[in-house]
Enzyme design. Structure first.
Site, mmCIF file in Angstrom:
data_model
loop_
_atom_site.group_PDB
_atom_site.id
_atom_site.type_symbol
_atom_site.label_atom_id
_atom_site.label_comp_id
_atom_site.label_asym_id
_atom_site.label_seq_id
_atom_site.Cartn_x
_atom_site.Cartn_y
_atom_site.Cartn_z
ATOM 1 C CE LYS A 1 86.996 2.089 2.639
ATOM 2 N NZ LYS A 1 87.774 1.464 1.506
ATOM 3 N NE ARG B 1 85.737 4.866 -3.025
ATOM 4 C CZ ARG B 1 85.478 3.797 -2.144
ATOM 5 N NH1 ARG B 1 84.608 4.255 -0.991
ATOM 6 N NH2 ARG B 1 85.095 2.485 -2.388
ATOM 7 N NE ARG C 1 85.362 -7.953 -0.246
ATOM 8 C CZ ARG C 1 85.294 -6.451 0.008
ATOM 9 N NH1 ARG C 1 85.735 -6.215 1.133
ATOM 10 N NH2 ARG C 1 85.385 -5.567 -0.838
ATOM 11 N NE ARG D 1 81.541 -4.954 -2.061
ATOM 12 C CZ ARG D 1 82.077 -3.919 -1.670
ATOM 13 N NH1 ARG D 1 82.373 -3.791 -0.425
ATOM 14 N NH2 ARG D 1 82.744 -3.241 -2.530
ATOM 15 N NE ARG E 1 85.620 -2.246 -5.651
ATOM 16 C CZ ARG E 1 85.683 -3.494 -5.282
ATOM 17 N NH1 ARG E 1 85.708 -4.706 -5.445
ATOM 18 N NH2 ARG E 1 85.707 -3.482 -3.784
HETATM 19 P P1 ADP Z 1 85.302 -0.495 -1.533
HETATM 20 O O1 ADP Z 1 86.099 0.432 -0.853
HETATM 21 O O2 ADP Z 1 85.992 -1.743 -1.608
HETATM 22 O O3 ADP Z 1 85.570 -0.153 -3.080
HETATM 23 P P2 ADP Z 1 82.866 0.327 -0.702
HETATM 24 O O4 ADP Z 1 81.855 -0.519 -0.175
HETATM 25 O O5 ADP Z 1 83.353 1.481 0.021
HETATM 26 O O6 ADP Z 1 83.909 -0.728 -1.269
HETATM 27 O O7 ADP Z 1 82.188 0.729 -2.076
HETATM 28 C C1 ADP Z 1 81.650 -0.016 -3.036
HETATM 29 C C2 ADP Z 1 81.171 1.043 -4.237
HETATM 30 O O8 ADP Z 1 80.434 2.087 -4.044
HETATM 31 C C3 ADP Z 1 82.353 1.707 -4.987
HETATM 32 O O9 ADP Z 1 83.167 1.064 -5.806
HETATM 33 C C4 ADP Z 1 81.875 3.096 -5.686
HETATM 34 O O10 ADP Z 1 81.200 2.608 -7.015
HETATM 35 C C5 ADP Z 1 80.570 3.245 -4.688
HETATM 36 N N1 ADP Z 1 81.028 4.226 -3.518
HETATM 37 C C6 ADP Z 1 81.170 4.180 -2.464
HETATM 38 N N2 ADP Z 1 81.586 5.148 -1.851
HETATM 39 C C7 ADP Z 1 81.409 6.179 -2.556
HETATM 40 C C8 ADP Z 1 82.034 7.658 -2.588
HETATM 41 N N3 ADP Z 1 82.383 8.246 -1.688
HETATM 42 N N4 ADP Z 1 81.898 8.137 -3.883
HETATM 43 C C9 ADP Z 1 81.719 7.773 -5.017
HETATM 44 N N5 ADP Z 1 81.216 6.357 -4.994
HETATM 45 C C10 ADP Z 1 81.184 5.677 -3.853
#
Ligand code: ADP
Length: 206
Positions: free
Chosen positions: A13, A88, A127, A149, A160
């Site tokens: 994404k 999400r 990663r 990360r 996740r």
């Molecule tokens: P990924 O999609 O690989 O998990 P992101 O960078 O989008 O990576 O998100 C990293 C972390 O940030 C998630 O595991 C979560 O803890 C938090 N996060 C991101 N977006 C949201 C959201 N919309 N609602 C709740 N937590 C979020």
């Protein structure tokens, strides 16, 4: 245009959101990045955000909803946006819908980057490997530092994927019902996926 990119962790994404934003002059908004920035502050809020992220859990809806709502009120979002990592949960999707309605706006399309669990695991593990190599002092990896990360550890990856999978299904259903959903083949390299998205966008604009 107002777009949403849906996809499980590792679906690509972030990369695609940036490319779309550049090509169509939109603002890319990544909630993951916003939260990582907040965590860097190391204040009470930041530390709590970091705890959730380290476990691979979602931060509470109210927190992320209020962050996103204020972000959407900023000037650079006026010409359109592409959201990455948000919504999400159904609650987040409903808040986004209500907020846009209150502004007499709506989403133009929601792209779901469809990638198999095997590919996702493989990409996330890669990663994570980069991160451990860097710890050993491999300077070639230096350039990729930004991509590394803490949540790309095997046990956190599984968490996740697990947490997001069911939620994703409900989001897909939510946007299908609204005729906004485009399923994009997210396997293959980033250029291919970008082509697939662009193809989808052609039909959005018709
Ligand atoms: P990924 O999609 O690989 O998990 P992101 O960078 O989008 O990576 O998100 C990293 C972390 O940030 C998630 O595991 C979560 O803890 C938090 N996060 C991101 N977006 C949201 C959201 N919309 N609602 C709740 N937590 C979020």
């Amino acid at each position: 245009m107002r777009l949403v990119l849906l996809g499980l962790p590792g679906a690509g994404k972030g990369t695609q959101a940036k490319r779309i934003a550049e090509k169509y002059h939109l603002t890319a908004i990544s909630t993951g990045e916003m939260l990582r920035e907040a965590a860097k502050e190391k204040d009470t809020f930041g530390l709590r955000v970091q705890e959730y992220m380290n476990k691979g859990e979602l931060v509470p809806d109210e927190w992320i909803n209020s962050l996103v709502k204020s972000r959407l009120q900023e000037k650079d979002v006026e010409n359109g946006f592409v959201l990455d990592g948000y919504p999400r949960t159904l609650q987040q999707a409903k808040m986004l819908e209500a907020y846009l309605q209150s502004q007499k706006q709506n989403l133009d399309a929601v792209f779901f980057l469809d990638v198999s669990q095997d590919t996702l695991r493989h990409r996330l593990a890669q990663r994570g490997n980069l991160r451990s190599k860097e710890k050993q002092g491999n300077s070639q990896i230096e350039a990729k530092r930004e991509k590394i990360r803490l949540d790309d550890k095997p046990e956190v990856i599984e968490n996740r994927l697990h947490i997001n999978k069911e939620l994703m299904e409900s989001l897909i259903h939510f946007y299908k019902e609204r005729n906004l959903l485009y399923v994009i083949n997210g396997e293959g390299d980033f250029d291919n996926v970008f082509d697939n998205i662009n193809e989808g966008l052609l039909s959005v604009n018709k």
